[in-house]
Design a protein around this motif. Sequence first.
Motif, PDB file in Angstrom:
ATOM      1  N   PHE A 129      32.315  42.829  72.077  1.00  0.00           N
ATOM      2  CA  PHE A 129      31.941  43.180  70.617  1.00  0.00           C
ATOM      3  C   PHE A 129      32.380  44.687  70.105  1.00  0.00           C
ATOM      4  CE2 PHE A 129      28.250  40.323  71.159  1.00  0.00           C
ATOM      5  CZ  PHE A 129      28.488  39.453  69.849  1.00  0.00           C
ATOM      6  N   ALA A 130      32.558  45.548  71.159  1.00  0.00           N
ATOM      7  CA  ALA A 130      33.158  46.724  70.801  1.00  0.00           C
ATOM      8  C   ALA A 130      34.803  46.562  70.538  1.00  0.00           C
ATOM      9  CB  ALA A 130      33.021  47.793  72.038  1.00  0.00           C
ATOM     10  N   ALA A 131      35.292  45.753  71.468  1.00  0.00           N
ATOM     11  CA  ALA A 131      37.119  45.502  71.354  1.00  0.00           C
ATOM     12  C   ALA A 131      37.079  44.732  69.986  1.00  0.00           C
ATOM     13  CB  ALA A 131      37.390  44.552  72.445  1.00  0.00           C
ATOM     14  N   GLY A 132      36.165  43.768  69.609  1.00  0.00           N
ATOM     15  CA  GLY A 132      36.368  43.252  68.420  1.00  0.00           C
ATOM     16  C   GLY A 132      36.281  44.181  67.210  1.00  0.00           C
ATOM     17  N   LEU A 133      35.361  45.133  67.187  1.00  0.00           N
ATOM     18  CA  LEU A 133      35.204  45.917  66.045  1.00  0.00           C
ATOM     19  C   LEU A 133      36.370  46.894  65.976  1.00  0.00           C
ATOM     20  CD1 LEU A 133      31.425  46.991  66.345  1.00  0.00           C
ATOM     21  CD2 LEU A 133      32.410  45.475  64.368  1.00  0.00           C
ATOM     22  N   ASP A 134      36.869  47.208  67.105  1.00  0.00           N
ATOM     23  CA  ASP A 134      38.078  48.543  67.299  1.00  0.00           C
ATOM     24  C   ASP A 134      39.441  47.727  66.863  1.00  0.00           C
ATOM     25  OD1 ASP A 134      39.104  50.571  68.286  1.00  0.00           O
ATOM     26  OD2 ASP A 134      40.167  49.616  69.733  1.00  0.00           O
ATOM     27  N   ALA A 135      39.349  46.118  66.943  1.00  0.00           N
ATOM     28  CA  ALA A 135      40.573  45.542  66.590  1.00  0.00           C
ATOM     29  C   ALA A 135      40.467  45.181  65.137  1.00  0.00           C
ATOM     30  CB  ALA A 135      40.627  44.371  67.631  1.00  0.00           C
ATOM     31  N   GLY A 136      39.460  45.460  64.511  1.00  0.00           N
ATOM     32  CA  GLY A 136      39.389  45.079  62.969  1.00  0.00           C
ATOM     33  C   GLY A 136      38.848  43.858  62.741  1.00  0.00           C
ATOM     34  N   TYR A 137      38.079  43.285  63.527  1.00  0.00           N
ATOM     35  CA  TYR A 137      37.209  41.886  63.144  1.00  0.00           C
ATOM     36  C   TYR A 137      35.937  42.098  63.009  1.00  0.00           C
ATOM     37  CZ  TYR A 137      41.756  40.188  65.031  1.00  0.00           C
ATOM     38  OH  TYR A 137      42.997  39.864  65.158  1.00  0.00           O
ATOM     39  N   PRO A 138      35.256  42.994  61.970  1.00  0.00           N
ATOM     40  CA  PRO A 138      33.898  43.186  61.931  1.00  0.00           C
ATOM     41  C   PRO A 138      33.080  41.961  61.455  1.00  0.00           C
ATOM     42  CG  PRO A 138      35.030  44.168  60.259  1.00  0.00           C
ATOM     43  CD  PRO A 138      36.127  43.983  61.326  1.00  0.00           C
ATOM     44  N   LYS A 139      33.580  41.337  60.723  1.00  0.00           N
ATOM     45  CA  LYS A 139      32.754  40.105  59.993  1.00  0.00           C
ATOM     46  C   LYS A 139      32.764  39.016  61.216  1.00  0.00           C
ATOM     47  CE  LYS A 139      34.231  40.857  55.264  1.00  0.00           C
ATOM     48  NZ  LYS A 139      34.984  40.070  53.916  1.00  0.00           N
ATOM     49  N   LEU A 140      33.880  38.738  61.691  1.00  0.00           N
ATOM     50  CA  LEU A 140      33.754  37.914  62.973  1.00  0.00           C
ATOM     51  C   LEU A 140      32.806  38.286  64.024  1.00  0.00           C
ATOM     52  CD1 LEU A 140      35.414  35.275  63.668  1.00  0.00           C
ATOM     53  CD2 LEU A 140      36.744  36.829  65.135  1.00  0.00           C
ATOM     54  N   MET A 141      32.843  39.392  64.278  1.00  0.00           N
ATOM     55  CA  MET A 141      31.864  40.155  65.366  1.00  0.00           C
ATOM     56  C   MET A 141      30.339  39.674  64.843  1.00  0.00           C
ATOM     57  SD  MET A 141      33.543  40.669  68.162  1.00  0.00           S
ATOM     58  CE  MET A 141      34.512  39.281  67.664  1.00  0.00           C
ATOM     59  N   ILE A 142      30.051  40.163  63.596  1.00  0.00           N
ATOM     60  CA  ILE A 142      28.800  39.688  63.206  1.00  0.00           C
ATOM     61  C   ILE A 142      28.357  38.360  63.086  1.00  0.00           C
ATOM     62  CG2 ILE A 142      27.496  39.909  60.970  1.00  0.00           C
ATOM     63  CD1 ILE A 142      29.191  42.524  60.264  1.00  0.00           C
ATOM     64  N   LEU A 143      29.185  37.479  62.827  1.00  0.00           N
ATOM     65  CA  LEU A 143      28.984  36.105  62.857  1.00  0.00           C
ATOM     66  C   LEU A 143      28.946  35.796  64.494  1.00  0.00           C
ATOM     67  CD1 LEU A 143      29.162  33.093  61.798  1.00  0.00           C
ATOM     68  CD2 LEU A 143      31.695  33.224  62.227  1.00  0.00           C
ATOM     69  N   VAL A 144      29.773  36.129  65.224  1.00  0.00           N
ATOM     70  CA  VAL A 144      29.163  35.895  66.807  1.00  0.00           C
ATOM     71  C   VAL A 144      28.018  36.244  67.149  1.00  0.00           C
ATOM     72  CG1 VAL A 144      30.179  36.120  69.068  1.00  0.00           C
ATOM     73  CG2 VAL A 144      31.803  35.650  67.460  1.00  0.00           C
ATOM     74  N   ALA A 145      27.628  37.445  66.597  1.00  0.00           N
ATOM     75  CA  ALA A 145      26.494  38.316  67.030  1.00  0.00           C
ATOM     76  C   ALA A 145      25.190  37.232  66.437  1.00  0.00           C
ATOM     77  CB  ALA A 145      26.435  39.396  66.697  1.00  0.00           C
ATOM     78  N   LEU A 146      25.177  36.560  65.387  1.00  0.00           N
ATOM     79  CA  LEU A 146      24.155  35.869  64.614  1.00  0.00           C
ATOM     80  C   LEU A 146      24.110  34.632  65.620  1.00  0.00           C
ATOM     81  CD1 LEU A 146      24.892  36.519  60.993  1.00  0.00           C
ATOM     82  CD2 LEU A 146      22.919  37.296  62.201  1.00  0.00           C
ATOM     83  N   LEU A 147      25.374  34.183  65.997  1.00  0.00           N
ATOM     84  CA  LEU A 147      25.108  32.670  66.717  1.00  0.00           C
ATOM     85  C   LEU A 147      24.483  32.956  67.835  1.00  0.00           C
ATOM     86  CD1 LEU A 147      28.711  31.385  66.015  1.00  0.00           C
ATOM     87  CD2 LEU A 147      26.654  30.622  65.213  1.00  0.00           C
ATOM     88  N   PHE A 148      24.842  34.305  68.506  1.00  0.00           N
ATOM     89  CA  PHE A 148      24.096  34.652  69.864  1.00  0.00           C
ATOM     90  C   PHE A 148      22.403  34.752  69.807  1.00  0.00           C
ATOM     91  CE2 PHE A 148      27.978  34.896  72.035  1.00  0.00           C
ATOM     92  CZ  PHE A 148      27.796  34.894  73.417  1.00  0.00           C
ATOM     93  N   THR A 149      22.034  34.820  68.601  1.00  0.00           N
ATOM     94  CA  THR A 149      20.587  35.093  68.475  1.00  0.00           C
ATOM     95  C   THR A 149      20.090  33.858  68.724  1.00  0.00           C
ATOM     96  OG1 THR A 149      20.735  34.837  66.138  1.00  0.00           O
ATOM     97  CG2 THR A 149      20.959  37.179  66.921  1.00  0.00           C
ATOM     98  N   ILE A 150      20.508  32.640  68.357  1.00  0.00           N
ATOM     99  CA  ILE A 150      20.146  31.466  68.386  1.00  0.00           C
ATOM    100  C   ILE A 150      19.995  31.209  69.909  1.00  0.00           C
ATOM    101  CG2 ILE A 150      20.581  28.824  68.078  1.00  0.00           C
ATOM    102  CD1 ILE A 150      22.186  29.804  65.688  1.00  0.00           C
TER     103      ILE A 150
END
Length: 512
Positions: free
Chosen positions: A408-429
């Motif tokens: 997730f840190a790599a995704g945020l650092d690379a400029g994919y905040p929306k994508l990482m938020i989506l993946v994080a929400l999927l992981f909550t399931i």
Amino acid sequence: MVASDLPPLLLLSPLVFALVIFAMPTSGRSARLIELLHLVSIVGTLVLALTTVGYVLSHGTLVTFGDWLMVDPLAAIFVGLIGVVGCLTGFYSIGYIRHDVAHGELTAVKQKLYYGFFNLFLFTMLLVVTANNIVMMWVGIEATTLGSAFLVGIYGKGTSLEAAWKYLIICSVGVAFGLYGTVLTFANASASIDPHQAVLWTSILAHAQDLDPTLVKIAFVFVLIGFGTKAGIFPMHAWLPDAHSEAPSPVSGLLSGVLLKCGLFVIIRYYAVTMKAIGPEFPQSILLVLGVLTVAVSAFLVFVQHDFKRKLAYHSIEHVGLIVIGLGVGGPLGIAAALLHTINHSFTKALLFCGSGNVLQKYGTRDLRSVKGILRTAPVTGLFIMAGALALAGFPPFNVFVSEFMVFAAGLDAGYPKLMILVALLFTITVAALVDIIAHSVLGKAPENMEKSDSSWLSLAPMGVLLALIMVFGVAMPRPVGDILRQATGIVMDQGHATATATPIEHVAAKK
């Protein structure tokens, strides 16, 4: 023994023991001798694997057998995984298979076949990760299907035979696409370098900038489809839930913990070539799309599963998706995170599949609606399953938390905040699905007529070692592991054997 002997010996060890076990008589008196041969094989493979990894760490890449075999830091990670997980699931197999033979689930003949194919399976996976010849790499992946399909269907029941055939057909068809990608890559490289060298991954990588960009793109797509089938990437994952749920539990741990990673290993090899040949944008875009789709599909399917092992299988698909996302994000942190998550997921999933084996033998079912109060009926097993579930859910201080945070840190650092938020929400399931296992199956009310007894030490000891590894990698990752991760990341990014003197986390901090 010279260092160049290590890769051939590593391959020969499980192969020779597999052939000896197959040749053994099937009388009841030979059962303990077969177990002893199996034990010597897995321990010998572990020792050779760790020795090889140690040599690569201290002296660099090992190349032998006319450059056909190579263990560089990237391969060393997977060699170490096969050695450790193979040894621990192999040791767990002894108590597990004894129980199945004693209860009539397996015959003496099938017991012998199990150990023979188990060691043959180890050989085929080691062949994949030590191959520098891209054709031999493909042959190794195909061989893993043939070696493990018999293990999936060893019980001979309708469901297990169906799962074995489904696994065999889907993976064989899928890996055929990998062959197309292999042939295209060889033909592309042959146009600019000697054909005898064009079959070697090291030569292809060295001359990647001379390759035809269009053919590189087509070959990478074929490789991703073909070897992605073996790795369980959506939409090529259909074989995985059936095979993982029907195979003996230690085999399920080996399939999830190591086999899926062998498919990812080949993809990473071609990913490195593709990035050097045409840049990172094309391969990373495809990997990000497939990674997110893989996580999304598995997240929704895992929650509705009641079969313990099928639920774990869908978790495997989800975490493969996360590894693919790490590769798609790219950069030193993304690649290092993907490789670390490969290690962490292997240990955690091997622990949980072994735990599912204890549950099946205790309760006689894998249906979580009928499995209640594990902590009360089998306390040690219940503790291991609860710890494994918390680890897989990404809770600290377990190992998966570290590598998930890095992705997730790599995704945020690379400029994919929306994508990482989506993946994080999927992981909550999926976290909710794992918490449900703990709340109802582990901590629930035990059946009144069930005695309190746990599995034998043969089953619990390897699980204890796996839990120890999970804790160690979550609290203080061993320095040699960090060193080899940096070196492997450098190979994928074509920066030699080290990306930098800083750790991946320090790399991000420095950029910010």
